[in-house]
Scaffold this motif. Structure first.
Motif, PDB file in Angstrom:
ATOM      1  N   LEU A 171      40.934  43.288  42.831  1.00 38.59           N
ATOM      2  CA  LEU A 171      42.029  43.281  41.850  1.00 38.59           C
ATOM      3  C   LEU A 171      41.755  44.273  40.718  1.00 38.59           C
ATOM      4  CD1 LEU A 171      44.763  41.987  41.465  1.00 38.59           C
ATOM      5  CD2 LEU A 171      43.691  40.195  40.100  1.00 38.59           C
ATOM      6  N   ILE A 172      40.506  44.386  40.300  1.00 38.85           N
ATOM      7  CA  ILE A 172      40.146  45.392  39.284  1.00 38.85           C
ATOM      8  C   ILE A 172      40.499  46.788  39.807  1.00 38.85           C
ATOM      9  CG2 ILE A 172      38.187  46.521  38.132  1.00 38.85           C
ATOM     10  CD1 ILE A 172      36.909  43.694  37.909  1.00 38.85           C
ATOM     11  N   TYR A 173      40.179  47.020  41.090  1.00 37.48           N
ATOM     12  CA  TYR A 173      40.521  48.308  41.717  1.00 37.48           C
ATOM     13  C   TYR A 173      42.033  48.552  41.642  1.00 37.48           C
ATOM     14  CZ  TYR A 173      42.112  51.048  45.757  1.00 37.48           C
ATOM     15  OH  TYR A 173      42.779  51.924  46.565  1.00 37.48           O
ATOM     16  N   GLY A 174      42.827  47.503  41.918  1.00 36.11           N
ATOM     17  CA  GLY A 174      44.276  47.639  41.891  1.00 36.11           C
ATOM     18  C   GLY A 174      44.790  48.078  40.531  1.00 36.11           C
ATOM     19  N   TYR A 175      44.300  47.424  39.477  1.00 33.80           N
ATOM     20  CA  TYR A 175      44.762  47.775  38.124  1.00 33.80           C
ATOM     21  C   TYR A 175      44.244  49.140  37.684  1.00 33.80           C
ATOM     22  CZ  TYR A 175      47.206  43.422  37.368  1.00 33.80           C
ATOM     23  OH  TYR A 175      48.121  42.400  37.464  1.00 33.80           O
ATOM     24  N   CYS A 176      43.026  49.485  38.096  1.00 36.58           N
ATOM     25  CA  CYS A 176      42.518  50.831  37.792  1.00 36.58           C
ATOM     26  C   CYS A 176      43.355  51.883  38.505  1.00 36.58           C
ATOM     27  CB  CYS A 176      41.058  50.965  38.234  1.00 36.58           C
ATOM     28  SG  CYS A 176      39.886  50.084  37.175  1.00 36.58           S
ATOM     29  N   ARG A 177      43.783  51.551  39.706  1.00 36.36           N
ATOM     30  CA  ARG A 177      44.558  52.502  40.521  1.00 36.36           C
ATOM     31  C   ARG A 177      45.893  52.846  39.866  1.00 36.36           C
ATOM     32  NH1 ARG A 177      47.898  52.591  45.202  1.00 36.36           N
ATOM     33  NH2 ARG A 177      47.243  54.185  46.701  1.00 36.36           N
ATOM     34  N   ILE A 178      46.505  51.861  39.189  1.00 37.82           N
ATOM     35  CA  ILE A 178      47.788  52.137  38.528  1.00 37.82           C
ATOM     36  C   ILE A 178      47.596  52.515  37.058  1.00 37.82           C
ATOM     37  CG2 ILE A 178      49.103  50.679  40.098  1.00 37.82           C
ATOM     38  CD1 ILE A 178      49.211  48.549  37.854  1.00 37.82           C
ATOM     39  N   GLY A 179      46.333  52.670  36.660  1.00 34.43           N
ATOM     40  CA  GLY A 179      46.047  53.144  35.309  1.00 34.43           C
ATOM     41  C   GLY A 179      46.058  52.090  34.227  1.00 34.43           C
ATOM     42  N   ASN A 180      46.101  50.808  34.610  1.00 38.37           N
ATOM     43  CA  ASN A 180      46.107  49.725  33.620  1.00 38.37           C
ATOM     44  C   ASN A 180      44.669  49.290  33.357  1.00 38.37           C
ATOM     45  OD1 ASN A 180      46.498  47.444  32.052  1.00 38.37           O
ATOM     46  ND2 ASN A 180      48.242  46.710  33.243  1.00 38.37           N
ATOM     47  N   MET A 181      43.959  50.084  32.563  1.00 40.63           N
ATOM     48  CA  MET A 181      42.544  49.819  32.313  1.00 40.63           C
ATOM     49  C   MET A 181      42.347  48.576  31.442  1.00 40.63           C
ATOM     50  SD  MET A 181      41.126  52.015  34.137  1.00 40.63           S
ATOM     51  CE  MET A 181      39.455  51.594  33.695  1.00 40.63           C
ATOM     52  N   GLU A 182      43.327  48.292  30.598  1.00 39.74           N
ATOM     53  CA  GLU A 182      43.220  47.128  29.713  1.00 39.74           C
ATOM     54  C   GLU A 182      43.101  45.836  30.533  1.00 39.74           C
ATOM     55  OE1 GLU A 182      45.652  44.896  26.060  1.00 39.74           O
ATOM     56  OE2 GLU A 182      46.406  46.797  26.880  1.00 39.74           O
ATOM     57  N   TYR A 183      43.989  45.685  31.525  1.00 38.97           N
ATOM     58  CA  TYR A 183      43.945  44.471  32.341  1.00 38.97           C
ATOM     59  C   TYR A 183      42.712  44.472  33.241  1.00 38.97           C
ATOM     60  CZ  TYR A 183      45.714  40.277  34.563  1.00 38.97           C
ATOM     61  OH  TYR A 183      45.852  38.981  34.991  1.00 38.97           O
ATOM     62  N   ALA A 184      42.321  45.657  33.704  1.00 41.42           N
ATOM     63  CA  ALA A 184      41.113  45.764  34.536  1.00 41.42           C
ATOM     64  C   ALA A 184      39.897  45.259  33.761  1.00 41.42           C
ATOM     65  CB  ALA A 184      40.908  47.203  34.981  1.00 41.42           C
ATOM     66  N   LEU A 185      39.808  45.640  32.484  1.00 42.70           N
ATOM     67  CA  LEU A 185      38.674  45.206  31.655  1.00 42.70           C
ATOM     68  C   LEU A 185      38.763  43.720  31.321  1.00 42.70           C
ATOM     69  CD1 LEU A 185      38.416  48.305  29.308  1.00 42.70           C
ATOM     70  CD2 LEU A 185      36.813  47.651  31.103  1.00 42.70           C
ATOM     71  N   ASP A 186      39.993  43.205  31.185  1.00 46.91           N
ATOM     72  CA  ASP A 186      40.164  41.750  30.977  1.00 46.91           C
ATOM     73  C   ASP A 186      39.613  40.981  32.181  1.00 46.91           C
ATOM     74  OD1 ASP A 186      41.324  42.083  28.517  1.00 46.91           O
ATOM     75  OD2 ASP A 186      43.393  41.876  29.227  1.00 46.91           O
ATOM     76  N   LEU A 187      39.898  41.482  33.385  1.00 50.44           N
ATOM     77  CA  LEU A 187      39.383  40.850  34.602  1.00 50.44           C
ATOM     78  C   LEU A 187      37.862  40.937  34.660  1.00 50.44           C
ATOM     79  CD1 LEU A 187      41.967  42.086  37.263  1.00 50.44           C
ATOM     80  CD2 LEU A 187      41.397  39.696  36.832  1.00 50.44           C
ATOM     81  N   PHE A 188      37.323  42.060  34.215  1.00 50.00           N
ATOM     82  CA  PHE A 188      35.868  42.251  34.188  1.00 50.00           C
ATOM     83  C   PHE A 188      35.216  41.206  33.281  1.00 50.00           C
ATOM     84  CE2 PHE A 188      32.097  44.415  32.353  1.00 50.00           C
ATOM     85  CZ  PHE A 188      31.379  44.609  33.520  1.00 50.00           C
ATOM     86  N   ASP A 189      35.835  40.977  32.100  1.00 53.67           N
ATOM     87  CA  ASP A 189      35.314  39.962  31.169  1.00 53.67           C
ATOM     88  C   ASP A 189      35.469  38.555  31.748  1.00 53.67           C
ATOM     89  OD1 ASP A 189      34.642  41.919  29.343  1.00 53.67           O
ATOM     90  OD2 ASP A 189      36.534  41.769  28.228  1.00 53.67           O
ATOM     91  N   GLU A 190      36.625  38.294  32.376  1.00 49.57           N
ATOM     92  CA  GLU A 190      36.877  36.981  32.989  1.00 49.57           C
ATOM     93  C   GLU A 190      35.849  36.691  34.077  1.00 49.57           C
ATOM     94  OE1 GLU A 190      40.023  35.394  36.197  1.00 49.57           O
ATOM     95  OE2 GLU A 190      40.988  36.236  34.421  1.00 49.57           O
ATOM     96  N   MET A 191      35.541  37.713  34.819  1.00 49.71           N
ATOM     97  CA  MET A 191      34.569  37.608  35.915  1.00 49.71           C
ATOM     98  C   MET A 191      33.212  37.144  35.382  1.00 49.71           C
ATOM     99  SD  MET A 191      33.545  40.894  38.248  1.00 49.71           S
ATOM    100  CE  MET A 191      32.611  40.744  39.758  1.00 49.71           C
ATOM    101  N   LYS A 192      32.776  37.749  34.293  1.00 49.41           N
ATOM    102  CA  LYS A 192      31.470  37.397  33.719  1.00 49.41           C
ATOM    103  C   LYS A 192      31.492  35.990  33.121  1.00 49.41           C
ATOM    104  CE  LYS A 192      30.994  41.259  31.264  1.00 49.41           C
ATOM    105  NZ  LYS A 192      30.390  42.295  30.410  1.00 49.41           N
ATOM    106  N   LYS A 193      32.630  35.627  32.505  1.00 45.20           N
ATOM    107  CA  LYS A 193      32.739  34.269  31.951  1.00 45.20           C
ATOM    108  C   LYS A 193      32.696  33.209  33.049  1.00 45.20           C
ATOM    109  CE  LYS A 193      35.361  35.573  27.820  1.00 45.20           C
ATOM    110  NZ  LYS A 193      36.727  35.697  27.250  1.00 45.20           N
ATOM    111  N   ALA A 194      33.226  33.563  34.224  1.00 43.45           N
ATOM    112  CA  ALA A 194      33.219  32.634  35.364  1.00 43.45           C
ATOM    113  C   ALA A 194      31.860  32.624  36.067  1.00 43.45           C
ATOM    114  CB  ALA A 194      34.315  33.021  36.355  1.00 43.45           C
ATOM    115  N   GLU A 195      30.897  33.355  35.498  1.00 41.28           N
ATOM    116  CA  GLU A 195      29.534  33.458  36.047  1.00 41.28           C
ATOM    117  C   GLU A 195      29.523  34.030  37.465  1.00 41.28           C
ATOM    118  OE1 GLU A 195      27.528  29.723  35.583  1.00 41.28           O
ATOM    119  OE2 GLU A 195      27.455  29.894  33.404  1.00 41.28           O
TER     120      GLU A 195
END
Length: 699
Positions: free
Chosen positions: A358-382
């Motif tokens: 999913l991070i790849y998907g948002y990066c692909r369409i240029g939505n880096m903000e949501y991609a980084l939100d997913l990255f943070d969510e991922m770490k919070k979910a351990e």
């Protein structure tokens, strides 16, 4: 049971008087001695048990030890206990023969776990000549034990050598061990050796199991021998031996192999066969879903997932991961997000692959903000990110031309104790190339070398492409230097390298040298692929050499290469651009008949051609056809149609399209506004845009 004769090398001499102090006949009385020691001391032969004087002569003489140990063959567990104790005594003589003797006792008695532990110890000591001793004494059970141990330890050369020794000496290998050998050869892509080994199995009388045939089927597909695989499947289905009847794994292997080769129709026929005879598994459907997604058939993949659920097969994490990645790859990121959320509702645990997709998907369409939100969510979910996670985000920044943030994220990657790899640096080199910064290209490439990261063929190819695009007129000398450096590092040029060089020459208009390089590529044993021919077609199209284009296209078909969506789109674009709309539309239909799905770029090229020709009605028909096929019109599509309407002075149609564009969440840019307000001054254009956007928002 046959025990070995003492070796021909001179034995350690122990005087008879020493032995006869305890025994009238030492070997015959040995078992009695061991039994009496155990009877008087239950802890005898434990690690701390001290050797009685009577036992010491047996420990120091290898010959006597082997003969004495053989007398315990009727009590294998006692023999094992005594051997383990004796082996740790200072006077014990370590050699292959004592190990062979105890292993023979244990394997022939069926004490397999005990035999495995001794064999493990023997291998650690390097006593591989036990295999030759076993061959001499025709100990098939022991040989099969070592064959298993070698395959289990990934000692592949020794496993193969043991197999061939057994085959040559009438010692029948167990079919399960043969299967392990076949897997080793399959995984190491030793196709000729694999076929020879399978033939040898049959020749010496090993009865294949269905697992054997499953491995062979998988191997044929991986080798690219689809017809051989299907022929073997036909043979298996006609067999009468119950142990070799195809099972669901057999059909899953075939479906997976066909899907990877793009033979989706044949794969669906195999699915029908499974449904008629057996119940499909989640693996069956996962292979099909991934196969359809890899080729852009989104609707078919979703239908398969729905069918999967109807037949009572629960989608797995892998099912959802394939759907998320496939949807993202096709630009349907919001649909991918819905599948991502659906995973949670199905109580399936998202993993690193789920987030990466999913991070790849948002990066692909240029939505880096949501991609980084997913990255943070991922770490919070351990859920731990991996190097690929960082590389995806770095690639996202590079795609936007934001090299500064890409480099910052690479630095964060290092702070998080992840080591940037070849892919990381190649992505940065490519990103710097896209913003035309050759100095930065060289900086990232040099940093990769300084950090001890080994560049691969793709890294060098990316650097060479940058030198060709951005270098001075003498860039060819730098390219030659890089190719020489590749050779020094033992990195062979591959098809991709040649494609980059051919494309670079085509971009510079040097078609003569591009064709010379094509011939050199073939002479060096590299088969031109779809990309090679597409580069040449694009170069000839740009110059209007349509006769040569046909020759190149025909050569591609003769080479059994299927033109890709890019190949067809290049042709559609060039024919439409030059006003040959009938030919362009004919190519669109030809690609559909060939099973290649047009994408948004294909339709945009054709719509643009019709708009430019003033054929708005046909342009709208193509627009509707595009939507019916599940493709999403983008900013470019709407801008082309708006421009076409404005050129025909159809202002109502242009405003309607602009309205629809904004309602779909597609933001207009300066180029859209420039075609919408042709002839307006700068101040008039600004006021018109404000008025129109307020009008759309209020309506």
């Amino acid at each position: 049971m046959f025990f070995p004769k003492p070796p021909l090398t001179p034995p350690v001499i122990i005087s008879k008087p020493v032995l006869h102090r305890f025994f009238s006949s030492p070997v015959q009385d040995f078992k009695t001695l061991i039994t009496s020691i155990l009877a008087s001391n239950r802890r005898a032969f434990s690690p701390r048990f001290a050797a009685p004087e009577k036992l010491k002569p047996f420990l120091s003489s290898s010959d006597l030890f082997v003969s004495s140990l053989a007398s315990l063959q009727s009590t294998p567990r006692l023999a094992f206990r005594f051997f383990c104790w004796a082996e740790n005594q200072p006077s014990f003589h370590h050699s292959a023969l004592p190990f062979f003797t105890i292993l023979l006792i244990l394997s022939e008695s069926g004490c397999n776990k005990l035999a495995w532990s001794i064999a493990d110890r023997a291998l650690n000591l390097g006593f591989h000549n036990i295999v030759d001793i076993s061959i001499n004494h025709h100990s098939t059970k022991l040989l099969n034990l070592f064959l298993f141990m070698y395959t289990n330890r990934s000692m592949n050369d020794l496993a193969l050598s043991t197999f061939h020794k057994m085959a040559s000496n009438d010692c029948l290998p167990d079919v399960r061990n043969c299967n392990r050998i076949l897997r080793i050869l399959r995984d190491s892509e030793q196709w000729d050796e694999l076929r020879a080994t399978f033939s040898e199995m049959l020749k010496i009388g090993v009865q294949p199991s269905i697992n054997t045939y499953n491995i062979m089927l998988d191997s044929f597909f991986k080798e690219g021998k689809t017809e051989d695989a299907l022929k073997l499947l036909d043979e298996i289905e006609r067999m009468e031996h119950s142990d070799c009847l195809p099972n669901v794994v057999t059909y899953n292997v075939v479906i997976n192999g066909l899907c990877k080769r793009g033979e989706l129709v044949k794969a669906m026929r195999v699915l029908d066969k499974i449904k008629a005879e057996k119940k499909p598994t989640f693996y069956t459907y996962n292979s099909l879903i991934k196969g359809f997604l890899d080729r852009g058939f989104i609707l078919e993949a979703i239908r398969l997932k729905e069918e999967m659920e109807r037949t009572g097969v629960a989608p797995s994490v892998e099912t959802y991961n394939s759907l998320i990645h496939g949807l993202c790859k096709c630009g349907k990121v919001e649909e991918a997000k819905e599948k991502f959320l659906e995973m949670g509702r199905a109580n399936l645990q998202k993993n690193t692959v789920s987030y990466n997709s999913l991070i790849y998907g948002y990066c692909r369409i240029g939505n880096m903000e949501y991609a980084l939100d997913l990255f943070d969510e991922m770490k919070k979910a351990e859920i731990k990110p991996n190097v690929r996670t960082y590389n995806i985000i770095i690639h996202g920044y590079c795609k936007l031309g934001d090299i500064e943030n890409a480099q910052n994220f690479k630095d964060e990657m290092v702070r998080s104790e992840f080591v940037p790899d070849t892919c990381t640096y190649t992505t940065l080199v490519n990103g710097a190339s896209k913003i035309n910064n050759l100095e930065m290209v060289r900086k990232f490439f040099d940093e990769m070398l300084e950090k001890g990261v080994k560049p691969d063929c793709f890294a060098y190819t990316t650097r060479i492409a940058a030198e060709l695009m951005l270098g001075e007129s003498n860039s060819s000398s730098q390219v030659v230097h890089l190719r020489e450096e590749m050779k020094e590092r033992g990195i062979s040029s591959n098809t991709v390298t040649y494609n980059v060089l051919i494309d670079g020459l085509c971009e510079k208009g040097d078609l003569k040298r591009a064709n010379v390089l094509l011939n050199q590529m073939i002479a060096n044993g590299f088969q031109p692929d779809c990309v090679t021919y597409t580069c040449l077609i694009h170069a000839y199209c740009a110059r209007g050499y349509f006769r040569e284009i046909k020759d190149i296209f025909d050569a591609m078909i003769k080479s059994n290469l299927s033109p890709s969506v890019v190949t067809y789109t290049v042709l559609v674009h060039e024919y439409a651009k030059r006003g040959h709309l009938g030919s362009a539309y004919g190519i669109l239909k030809e690609m559909e008949q060939a099973g290649v799905l047009p994408n948004e770029i294909t339709y945009n090229a054709l719509i643009h051609g019709f708009c430019k020709n003033g054929s708005l009605e046909l342009a709208y028909k193509l627009f509707d056809e595009m939507v019916e096929k599940g493709l999403n019109p983008n900013k470019c599509t709407y801008t082309i149609l708006i421009d076409g309407n404005c050129s025909c002075r159809n202002w109502t149609g242009a405003v309607y399209l602009y309205n629809e564009m904004l309602e779909r969440g597609i933001g207009a840019d300066s180029f859209t506004h420039s075609v919408l307000f042709k002839g307006f001054g700068e101040d008039q254009r600004y006021r018109a845009v404000q008025y129109l956007e307020n009008f759309v928002l209020d309506s």
